[in-house]
Design a protein around this motif. Sequence first.
Motif, mmCIF file in Angstrom:
data_model
loop_
_atom_site.group_PDB
_atom_site.id
_atom_site.type_symbol
_atom_site.label_atom_id
_atom_site.label_comp_id
_atom_site.label_asym_id
_atom_site.label_seq_id
_atom_site.Cartn_x
_atom_site.Cartn_y
_atom_site.Cartn_z
ATOM 1 N N HIS A 274 6.271 16.280 19.263
ATOM 2 C CA HIS A 274 5.191 16.809 18.195
ATOM 3 C C HIS A 274 4.741 15.563 17.440
ATOM 4 O O HIS A 274 3.698 15.960 16.624
ATOM 5 C CB HIS A 274 6.066 17.883 17.457
ATOM 6 C CG HIS A 274 6.385 19.041 18.235
ATOM 7 N ND1 HIS A 274 5.699 20.040 18.046
ATOM 8 C CD2 HIS A 274 7.515 19.076 18.810
ATOM 9 C CE1 HIS A 274 6.566 21.044 18.776
ATOM 10 N NE2 HIS A 274 7.496 20.425 19.109
ATOM 11 N N CYS A 275 5.219 14.576 17.449
ATOM 12 C CA CYS A 275 5.085 13.328 16.388
ATOM 13 C C CYS A 275 4.946 11.831 17.146
ATOM 14 O O CYS A 275 5.857 11.500 17.498
ATOM 15 C CB CYS A 275 6.074 13.525 15.533
ATOM 16 S SG CYS A 275 5.864 12.067 13.888
ATOM 17 N N TYR A 276 3.587 11.714 17.373
ATOM 18 C CA TYR A 276 3.225 10.280 18.012
ATOM 19 C C TYR A 276 2.499 9.536 16.916
ATOM 20 O O TYR A 276 1.260 9.472 17.026
ATOM 21 C CB TYR A 276 2.715 10.503 19.287
ATOM 22 C CG TYR A 276 2.292 9.169 20.006
ATOM 23 C CD1 TYR A 276 3.475 8.403 20.457
ATOM 24 C CD2 TYR A 276 0.996 8.549 20.308
ATOM 25 C CE1 TYR A 276 3.435 7.287 21.161
ATOM 26 C CE2 TYR A 276 1.036 7.120 20.882
ATOM 27 C CZ TYR A 276 2.190 6.822 21.291
ATOM 28 O OH TYR A 276 1.891 5.538 22.166
ATOM 29 N N PRO A 277 3.112 9.023 15.872
ATOM 30 C CA PRO A 277 2.128 8.592 14.754
ATOM 31 C C PRO A 277 1.296 7.211 15.095
ATOM 32 O O PRO A 277 0.450 7.168 14.451
ATOM 33 C CB PRO A 277 3.212 7.993 13.634
ATOM 34 C CG PRO A 277 4.494 8.082 14.301
ATOM 35 C CD PRO A 277 4.469 8.952 15.470
ATOM 36 N N ALA B 230 8.565 7.914 10.091
ATOM 37 C CA ALA B 230 7.853 7.491 11.456
ATOM 38 C C ALA B 230 6.487 6.943 11.488
ATOM 39 O O ALA B 230 6.332 5.681 12.204
ATOM 40 C CB ALA B 230 8.178 8.893 12.266
ATOM 41 N N ILE B 231 5.743 7.315 10.389
ATOM 42 C CA ILE B 231 4.398 6.991 10.151
ATOM 43 C C ILE B 231 4.698 5.326 9.803
ATOM 44 O O ILE B 231 3.775 4.539 10.086
ATOM 45 C CB ILE B 231 3.512 7.807 9.440
ATOM 46 C CG1 ILE B 231 3.301 9.238 10.062
ATOM 47 C CG2 ILE B 231 2.383 7.174 9.095
ATOM 48 C CD1 ILE B 231 2.478 10.072 9.164
ATOM 49 N N LEU B 232 5.429 5.500 8.538
ATOM 50 C CA LEU B 232 5.630 3.928 8.187
ATOM 51 C C LEU B 232 6.114 2.867 9.115
ATOM 52 O O LEU B 232 5.378 1.933 9.219
ATOM 53 C CB LEU B 232 6.665 4.076 6.908
ATOM 54 C CG LEU B 232 6.880 3.053 5.889
ATOM 55 C CD1 LEU B 232 5.211 2.715 5.538
ATOM 56 C CD2 LEU B 232 7.654 3.252 4.985
ATOM 57 N N ARG B 233 7.060 3.495 9.885
ATOM 58 C CA ARG B 233 7.528 2.239 11.125
ATOM 59 C C ARG B 233 6.339 2.020 12.023
ATOM 60 O O ARG B 233 6.248 0.981 12.438
ATOM 61 C CB ARG B 233 8.557 3.186 11.882
ATOM 62 C CG ARG B 233 10.018 3.187 11.244
ATOM 63 C CD ARG B 233 11.124 3.404 12.138
ATOM 64 N NE ARG B 233 11.092 4.865 12.760
ATOM 65 C CZ ARG B 233 11.600 5.752 12.458
ATOM 66 N NH1 ARG B 233 11.937 5.899 11.055
ATOM 67 N NH2 ARG B 233 11.270 6.956 13.001
ATOM 68 N N ALA B 234 5.449 2.986 12.334
ATOM 69 C CA ALA B 234 4.584 3.001 13.597
ATOM 70 C C ALA B 234 3.338 1.952 12.907
ATOM 71 O O ALA B 234 2.716 1.384 13.650
ATOM 72 C CB ALA B 234 4.282 4.196 14.275
ATOM 73 N N CYS B 235 3.062 2.644 11.674
ATOM 74 C CA CYS B 235 1.739 1.967 11.149
ATOM 75 C C CYS B 235 1.837 1.113 9.984
ATOM 76 O O CYS B 235 0.733 0.395 9.905
ATOM 77 C CB CYS B 235 0.496 3.103 10.767
ATOM 78 S SG CYS B 235 0.322 4.354 12.072
ATOM 79 N N GLY B 236 2.797 0.951 9.361
ATOM 80 C CA GLY B 236 3.256 -0.138 8.276
ATOM 81 C C GLY B 236 2.577 0.344 7.009
ATOM 82 O O GLY B 236 2.602 -0.128 6.151
ATOM 83 N N SER B 237 2.297 1.680 7.054
ATOM 84 C CA SER B 237 1.521 2.466 5.572
ATOM 85 C C SER B 237 1.562 3.729 5.798
ATOM 86 O O SER B 237 1.596 4.467 6.810
ATOM 87 C CB SER B 237 0.128 1.783 5.582
ATOM 88 O OG SER B 237 -0.481 2.329 4.410
ATOM 89 N N LEU B 238 1.864 4.259 4.623
ATOM 90 C CA LEU B 238 1.554 5.840 4.341
ATOM 91 C C LEU B 238 0.116 6.312 4.196
ATOM 92 O O LEU B 238 -0.019 7.411 4.013
ATOM 93 C CB LEU B 238 2.558 6.423 3.503
ATOM 94 C CG LEU B 238 4.008 6.214 3.786
ATOM 95 C CD1 LEU B 238 4.965 6.950 2.905
ATOM 96 C CD2 LEU B 238 4.295 7.168 5.171
#
Length: 258
Positions: A65-68, A97-105
């Motif tokens: 459900h979540c592939y950030p 998960a978003i923070l890990r993947a993209c480095g930002s919220l």
Amino acid sequence: MFCQCDLCRQARELGGKNIRTRSQSLINDDLLIDLPPDNQLHSLHYGLNLDKVKALLFTHSHSDHCYPEDLENLRWPYSLTRTETLPVYGNEKVAAAILRACGSLGSDEFRYQYHTVESFVSFQTQNYTITPLAATHDRQERCLIYHIAQKDKSLLYAHDTGFLSQKSLDCLQNLPGKLNLVSMDCTSQMHHDGGYHMGLADTLSFRQQLLDIGSADENTVWVVNHFSHNGGWLHEKMEAEAGKYGILVSYDSMSIEF
């Protein structure tokens, strides 16, 4: 993906509605529910226009459900046309998960902005009134399902979940109007569950609960979704069994007007 059980093998051989990608739904072309690893496939094969999406809801952080990582594609130079910042909503684990993947919220540069929502607290986005409810799913996470309303219409997006807690049922009962559509988890199909997912018999009990508390009525459209090889039925069998009770069976690219 790595399974060669009889059900998976038959699904691959038969194709068509038996081939299921990972779970995602779109409301009115502008409200997206979940961002699984199959976003690009949905865009290429089913006409999902992600540039029209004005808000994104996450149910929980499980990988189907979540592939950030795909949020990176909002940024220049991956998107040359996107200028709006996409509001994104979900729980604390999705935020992590978003923070890990993209480095930002999020920011205007990233073209998304993350908002952690509270269970049972309604919020407004893009002319929708959205109420997150507590799902009965992973006990290590505050998993969510959503009541979504716009003008005089509303729907309940109820998967991944088993039977709802009394608090979630009470919240639903206090929301105005009748549900026009309910999308129900039916991962377990021929088997009972209720504690993590639901089978068909569980969805019938769940439907009766919603009717009993007055959240649904005889005009509500009922749909089952989110199937697994663990459930034991291919699509045709699922349609035959659910059809006995007037319940629609979803398939990839299915569209419902109500």
